[in-house]
Design a protein around this motif. Structure first.
Motif, short mmCIF file in Angstrom:
data_model
loop_
_atom_site.label_atom_id
_atom_site.label_comp_id
_atom_site.label_asym_id
_atom_site.label_seq_id
_atom_site.Cartn_x
_atom_site.Cartn_y
_atom_site.Cartn_z
N LYS A 113 9.85 -4.99 6.22
CA LYS A 113 10.09 -5.90 4.89
C LYS A 113 9.30 -7.39 5.32
O LYS A 113 9.63 -7.89 6.16
N THR A 114 8.17 -7.53 4.72
CA THR A 114 7.50 -8.83 4.86
C THR A 114 7.75 -9.77 3.83
O THR A 114 7.51 -10.87 4.02
N LYS A 115 8.41 -9.44 2.94
CA LYS A 115 8.86 -10.48 1.93
C LYS A 115 7.50 -11.10 1.31
O LYS A 115 7.52 -12.43 0.90
N THR A 116 6.47 -10.45 1.28
CA THR A 116 5.26 -10.96 1.00
C THR A 116 4.66 -9.78 -0.28
O THR A 116 4.31 -8.72 -0.05
N ILE A 117 3.73 -10.71 -1.25
CA ILE A 117 3.08 -9.87 -2.14
C ILE A 117 1.77 -10.27 -2.20
O ILE A 117 1.29 -11.44 -2.13
N GLY A 118 0.88 -9.36 -2.62
CA GLY A 118 -0.54 -9.70 -2.50
C GLY A 118 -0.81 -9.65 -3.98
O GLY A 118 -0.54 -9.17 -4.85
N ALA A 167 4.69 -10.15 -14.73
CA ALA A 167 4.12 -9.62 -13.65
C ALA A 167 4.76 -9.70 -12.51
O ALA A 167 5.25 -8.51 -11.64
N MET A 168 5.50 -10.81 -12.14
CA MET A 168 6.27 -10.94 -11.00
C MET A 168 7.50 -10.07 -11.03
O MET A 168 7.95 -9.48 -10.12
N LYS A 169 8.13 -10.14 -12.25
CA LYS A 169 9.43 -9.40 -12.18
C LYS A 169 9.15 -7.76 -12.26
O LYS A 169 9.85 -7.23 -11.36
N LEU A 170 7.96 -7.37 -12.90
CA LEU A 170 7.66 -6.00 -12.52
C LEU A 170 7.67 -5.64 -11.17
O LEU A 170 7.95 -4.27 -10.80
N ILE A 171 6.86 -6.22 -10.46
CA ILE A 171 6.55 -6.07 -9.09
C ILE A 171 7.83 -5.99 -8.34
O ILE A 171 8.07 -5.17 -7.41
N LEU A 172 8.68 -7.22 -8.31
CA LEU A 172 10.03 -6.97 -7.68
C LEU A 172 11.00 -5.87 -7.97
O LEU A 172 11.68 -5.35 -7.42
N ASP A 173 10.98 -5.57 -9.44
CA ASP A 173 11.81 -4.50 -9.92
C ASP A 173 11.35 -3.29 -8.94
O ASP A 173 11.97 -2.43 -8.71
N GLY A 208 13.64 -1.59 -5.93
CA GLY A 208 14.66 -0.50 -6.19
C GLY A 208 15.00 -0.51 -7.86
O GLY A 208 15.83 0.36 -8.01
N ARG A 209 14.66 -1.49 -8.64
CA ARG A 209 15.17 -1.55 -9.88
C ARG A 209 14.56 -0.74 -10.97
O ARG A 209 15.13 -0.49 -12.02
N SER A 210 13.28 -0.20 -10.43
CA SER A 210 12.55 0.56 -11.46
C SER A 210 11.92 1.40 -10.55
O SER A 210 11.59 1.56 -9.37
N ASP A 211 11.42 2.54 -11.24
CA ASP A 211 10.63 3.78 -10.41
C ASP A 211 8.99 3.51 -10.82
O ASP A 211 8.72 3.33 -11.80
N CYS A 212 8.48 3.35 -9.46
CA CYS A 212 6.94 3.25 -9.54
C CYS A 212 6.23 4.34 -10.61
O CYS A 212 5.11 4.11 -11.14
#
Length: 340
Positions: free
Chosen positions: A61-66, A304-310, A314-318
């Motif tokens: 887990k890098t806690k980093t988003i591109g 956009a941030m909410k969707l990527i964090l979900d 694991g709050r939503s399925d890719c």
């Protein structure tokens, strides 16, 4: 160079094992309260800072988003990026921001570099050159969470945050028609950019509803350079049957249109009326002021941030994309007003 305090330093000073210090710092059981207090007190005294990166890599887990955008010089993207970064900080994440400068090759390089940096997800707005999407499908096959915003592709099954581009263009053209325009041109973006194509549909729908026949010669595809918009405006307005209204795909191109009209001594809005998109601050400063479609930029970034964090958490399925389509608002200024 100052030495960064490690758990080995704390263990050595207290004459305990590294494992004991590690358990104390992580507040794990099976450690004597006095020992735990001694570790925590010394850690505070020495200003011990945990190696977050090393710990995150151990946990994968890098806690980093591109984040990949076409150009931070565009007001739209710079404003959305600020909102994304603010939401990331609130959630305890960092953002690695890259720009494609509208280049497909740079988009490929950015994705490769972000992947090597072990980002946990990628938020992207495609470059104007992007047609081949193999690099995106590879990300999905690897299970990397993905969210599009603004520019996307119907070929990719992924979550996205968009505005209702078709409806906003429809309303803009309807406004021009209601203010006396009978022959409206559309200065569009590149043919493969989704946003431009969606706005083209709205433009055509408004004309059809008004009983005006479609004229392909009035749809001019452009890159995103002001000089190009100026030269294309010259070409449009030198025609025998020139337009009396222009819908422009972005404010930065609308500025180029204004320059072209001024050079030709064509008055706005008396001779030709203009509406564009993005509602950049410059729209209210230039003369004449420019009517423009305002988009909820901060909300785009937040969603956009909410969707990527979900997806990451694991709050939503890719495999089940979430599509957010936001409303816009036409801000009417001098460039499109009816002159009595």
């Amino acid at each position: 160079m100052p030495h960064q305090v490690t758990i080995k330093d704390i263990a050595k000073q207290l004459n305990v094992s590294v494992a004991t210090v590690s358990r104390a710092l992580r507040d794990l059981p099976d450690i004597h309260p006095d020992t735990k207090k001694a570790v925590l007190d010394l850690a505070k005294e020495l200003d011990y800072q945990p190696n977050v990166l090393a710990a995150s890599l151990v946990k994968s887990k890098t806690k980093t988003i591109g984040l990949i955008v076409p150009d931070l010089g565009y007001y739209f993207f710079s404003t959305v990026v600020k909102a994304i970064e603010l939401e990331a900080i609130k959630a305890g994440y960092s953002i690695l921001i890259t720009q494609t400068q509208e280049s497909f090759e740079r988009e490929l390089i950015n994705i490769q570099n972000l992947s090597r940096s072990q980002v946990e997800g990628i938020i992207i707005s495609l470059s104007r050159e992007t047609v081949n999407l193999d690099h995106i499908t590879r990300l999905q096959r690897r299970g990397i969470p993905l969210v599009f915003f603004d520019r996307d592709s119907d070929e990719i099954h992924a979550s996205k945050v968009m505005v209702d581009n078709e409806q906003s263009a429809y309303e803009a053209v309807k406004h021009l028609l209601e203010n006396g325009c009978k022959r409206i041109a559309f200065l569009a973006g590149p043919k493969n950019v989704s946003v431009s194509n969606q706005r083209r549909l709205g433009y055509l729908r408004a004309l059809a509803e008004a009983g005006i026949q479609e004229d392909d010669s009035l749809i001019i595809h452009s890159d995103y350079f002001q000089d190009t918009a100026t030269s294309q405006t010259h070409e449009l307005m030198m025609r025998e049957n020139r337009p009396d209204g222009i819908l422009v795909v972005s404010d930065r191109l609308a500025l180029g249109v204004l320059v072209g009209l001024r050079e030709l001594k064509i008055r706005v809005p008396e001779d030709v009326k203009i509406v564009s998109f993005n509602n950049e601050p410059i729209c209210g400063v230039v003369s004449p002021t420019i009517s423009s479609v305002a988009q909820p930029l901060e909300e785009i970034g937040k969603l956009a941030m909410k969707l990527i964090l979900d997806q990451i958490e694991g709050r939503s399925d890719c495999s089940e994309p979430v599509i957010e389509v936001l409303k816009t608002k036409l801000i009417i200024r001098e460039s499109s007003q009816k002159i009595n």
